[in-house]
Write a protein that holds these residues in place. Structure first.
Motif, PDB file in Angstrom:
ATOM      1  N   THR A 139      -8.155   1.687   6.280  1.00 17.44           N
ATOM      2  CA  THR A 139      -7.248   1.815   5.145  1.00 17.44           C
ATOM      3  C   THR A 139      -7.382   3.190   4.504  1.00 17.44           C
ATOM      4  N   SER A 194     -12.628  -2.566   7.191  1.00 20.28           N
ATOM      5  CA  SER A 194     -11.498  -2.437   6.269  1.00 20.28           C
ATOM      6  C   SER A 194     -11.454  -1.065   5.620  1.00 20.28           C
ATOM      7  N   VAL A 241      -7.167  -5.427   2.007  1.00 21.62           N
ATOM      8  CA  VAL A 241      -7.559  -5.658   3.405  1.00 21.62           C
ATOM      9  C   VAL A 241      -8.841  -6.473   3.477  1.00 21.62           C
ATOM     10  N   VAL A 286       0.832  -1.206   0.000  1.00 22.51           N
ATOM     11  CA  VAL A 286       0.000   0.000   0.000  1.00 22.51           C
ATOM     12  C   VAL A 286       0.867   1.256   0.000  1.00 22.51           C
ATOM     13  N   SER A 322      -6.045  -0.529  -1.619  1.00 25.57           N
ATOM     14  CA  SER A 322      -5.900  -0.753  -0.177  1.00 25.57           C
ATOM     15  C   SER A 322      -7.109  -1.475   0.382  1.00 25.57           C
ATOM     16  N   ASP A 323      -8.303  -1.062  -0.056  1.00 21.60           N
ATOM     17  CA  ASP A 323      -9.525  -1.698   0.434  1.00 21.60           C
ATOM     18  C   ASP A 323      -9.563  -3.177   0.078  1.00 21.60           C
ATOM     19  N   MET A 335      -2.334  -0.108   9.519  1.00 17.24           N
ATOM     20  CA  MET A 335      -2.239  -1.253   8.613  1.00 17.24           C
ATOM     21  C   MET A 335      -1.767  -2.527   9.314  1.00 17.24           C
TER      22      MET A 335
END
Length: 244
Positions: A201, A197, A211, A126, A207-208, A154
């Protein structure tokens, strides 16, 4: 009625005492973390290609406190789990006490595994993705406070969420949870995990996804572990009776 009231007061006093012991352990580990925080800080930034900036004299103190708090949280997990076990153990059978006591070390190692998963896998992916977005357009400079806050966002949630399979198994062993209910509430659980999530994030799609997918897989692993624990709990009386 009066005996019941006295019993409740006794349980509340015991719960308060165990909460105080857990809090004292947390602050003791926090002090120990502050003693060793500088080597931990230097290890965390050893691969960083740039110097971190601070905007005020208190920024580095805040960063040190965040790092020491995570260290203290990890060290306090076995203490808190043991205090909870001591609180509920009088209501358990001897076999249940033996089985659930074994969960305590596993909780600690699952937390560390979750932290490692977030730090070594998700965090660099990320961070590199977000840094690449600004490459050639902006002067990239991280403040120590924002960098470590991003890192903790994170990693720490994964340390806590990786406890989920063991907690669900623990509740299943005690007969509080039923795997059937977990399966029925799958949609609600998925929705809550997606919300979590998105909250932990940065606001970007990659990123979503990075996660959300592990969290959903983790939930399915938790359900599977709960099913196995439930089946074992159901067959345990039959096994005991055959041995007898």
């Amino acid at each position: 009625m009066e005996e019941r009231h006295v019993e409740i007061i006794g349980h509340l006093d015991e719960l308060r005492g165990r909460a105080i012991k857990t809090a004292l352990a947390f602050f003791s580990f926090l002090i120990a973390g502050l003693v060793f925080v500088k080597p931990i800080y230097e290890w965390l930034i050893k691969d960083l290609e740039m110097k971190l900036a601070i905007l005020g004299p208190s920024d580095i103190l805040w960063v040190y406190l965040m790092i020491a708090a995570v260290f203290s949280l990890a060290a306090t997990i076995p203490v808190a789990a043991y205090q909870i076990w001591r609180f509920v153990s009088p209501g358990l059978s001897q076999k249940e006490r033996t089985v659930t006591l074994r969960f305590i070390p596993a909780l600690f190692f699952l937390f560390l595994f979750g932290i490692a998963f977030g730090y070594f896998l998700l965090f660099p992916i990320v961070l590199n993705f977000l840094t690449a977005l600004s490459e050639g357009q902006f002067q990239t400079m991280f403040t120590a406070e924002k960098y470590f806050r991003f890192m903790l966002n994170m990693t720490v949630p994964f340390g806590l969420l990786f406890e989920m399979p063991l907690i669900l198994v623990f509740l299943t062993v005690l007969g509080i949870l039923n795997p059937t209910n977990l399966k029925r509430s799958r949609k609600i659980s998925y929705f809550l995990l997606i919300v979590i999530s998105v909250l932990i994030t940065p606001p970007d799609f990659l990123s979503d996804v990075l996660v959300i997918v592990p969290l959903l897989v983790l939930y399915e692993i938790s359900v599977t572990c709960s099913v196995l624990a439930y089946k074992r709990r159901q067959t345990a009386p039959d096994t005991d009776s055959s041995v007898a």
